[in-house]
Design a protein around this motif. Sequence first.
Motif: not given
Length: 125
Positions: A7-8, A16-20, A56-63, A68-70
């Motif tokens: 989830t983004l 910054f979200g566009m980068r992701v 932005p925040v990327l949520v991958h499998d609840g984490k 954005s660069l990270i």
Amino acid sequence: MAGDQVTLLDFWASPFGMRVRIALAEKGVKYEYSEQDLRNKSALLLQMNPVHKKIPVLVHDGKPLCESLIIVQYIDDVWKDKAPLLPSDPYQRAQSRFWADFVDKKVWPFFFFSLVNKWFIFFGF
């Protein structure tokens, strides 16, 4: 990776979200998009990014992952089976990082302040 929950949390106009979003598209990662109201931050955003409370925040499998660069580096590391986002040559990779940093520090602030200035002139502030 099959079965991944991605989830983004983002705002449509965020560079910054566009980068992701570009990194996810390049890797062919399917994800759920959650548009955020930056004036009225959602409980999910505050829970997933309690330090900075921003997108932005990327949520991958609840984490959650923030910055954005990270996030882009994480995407490149996790979905290795797809084409790499950075060149394999260390010098070329460093050059790519230089230009990403240049855009962050020089181009984006100039663009942002020019846009804000035009907005103030347009609305008569």
